[in-house]
Design a protein around this motif. Sequence first.
Motif, mmCIF file in Angstrom:
data_model
loop_
_atom_site.group_PDB
_atom_site.id
_atom_site.type_symbol
_atom_site.label_atom_id
_atom_site.label_comp_id
_atom_site.label_asym_id
_atom_site.label_seq_id
_atom_site.Cartn_x
_atom_site.Cartn_y
_atom_site.Cartn_z
ATOM 1 N N TRP A 257 0.831 -1.200 0.000
ATOM 2 C CA TRP A 257 0.000 0.000 0.000
ATOM 3 C C TRP A 257 0.874 1.263 0.000
ATOM 4 C CZ3 TRP A 257 -0.550 4.157 3.310
ATOM 5 C CH2 TRP A 257 -1.644 4.995 3.048
ATOM 6 N N GLU B 121 2.625 1.787 -3.463
ATOM 7 C CA GLU B 121 1.739 2.104 -4.584
ATOM 8 C C GLU B 121 0.875 3.332 -4.348
ATOM 9 O OE1 GLU B 121 -0.488 -1.352 -5.637
ATOM 10 O OE2 GLU B 121 1.290 -2.612 -5.882
ATOM 11 N N SER B 122 0.954 3.925 -3.158
ATOM 12 C CA SER B 122 0.143 5.101 -2.861
ATOM 13 C C SER B 122 0.736 6.339 -3.524
ATOM 14 C CB SER B 122 0.055 5.306 -1.348
ATOM 15 O OG SER B 122 -0.662 6.491 -1.054
ATOM 16 N N ASP B 123 -0.114 7.087 -4.212
ATOM 17 C CA ASP B 123 0.332 8.331 -4.844
ATOM 18 C C ASP B 123 -0.072 9.558 -4.029
ATOM 19 O OD1 ASP B 123 -2.377 8.192 -5.194
ATOM 20 O OD2 ASP B 123 -2.352 8.426 -7.376
ATOM 21 N N ARG B 124 -0.467 9.324 -2.773
ATOM 22 C CA ARG B 124 -0.895 10.426 -1.906
ATOM 23 C C ARG B 124 0.151 10.780 -0.852
ATOM 24 N NH1 ARG B 124 -7.218 8.653 -0.695
ATOM 25 N NH2 ARG B 124 -7.886 8.554 -2.894
#
Length: 234
Positions: free
Chosen positions: A30, A33-36
């Motif tokens: 997670w 792969e999180s773009d936040r």
Amino acid sequence: MRFLDQMALFAPLDALAVALTFLAWAGLGWLIESDRLSRPSVTILMQEYRRDWMREMITRQPRIFDASILSSLRQGTNFLASASMIALGGLLALIGNSERLLGVAEDLTLGGQPTLVVEIKLMATGIFLLYAFLKFVWSNRLFGYCAVLMAAVPNDPDDPRALPRAMQAAEVNIRAALNFNRGLRSLYFSLGSLTWLLGPLPLILGALAVSWMIWSRDFASHSRLILLAPPSKG
């Protein structure tokens, strides 16, 4: 009753170690792969480079270079999918051969453990290997879709269909890379899970070591600094 007696050989620390391993595996996925996040991973940074690749492909004539890159990516997924399948097959063969399994247990000074206990511990490794195999196969398939989309991009850069189709190819390429990376992480954790044969504490240490290795490569590696650096004007 014999099954329940053997399952009683697993201590609460075993359950904690297994839970920690799978939580670390899922949590790292997670985070990566999180773009936040304010600190994006190498995986996220590479996504924009993949989009830039497809934008450049529109104006590159001929596009042999792009086809060669994609071919090398597919070869990587093919190799690792084959390696995962061979490893999984060997593991299943070992689990199905109780005499050989007992020999392995004795070599690892685990002779006091029942065969069923060792089999269950190896099955945890098998789960990671199976997941990795499925992800590599799907990644290979997606790279194939990307190849078709790249071939569908018109040769004329001014064609109104060129950029949209190139961006479609980029997004499929990104999905293929995500699945490839998921397979790689599962391979790392499959190796770390083998330490469970030595006990729950080695499994915890193995999970932490693998987690640190994966985290450092995506968030604290020299390659990440290079990706963040502005392009040289010289």
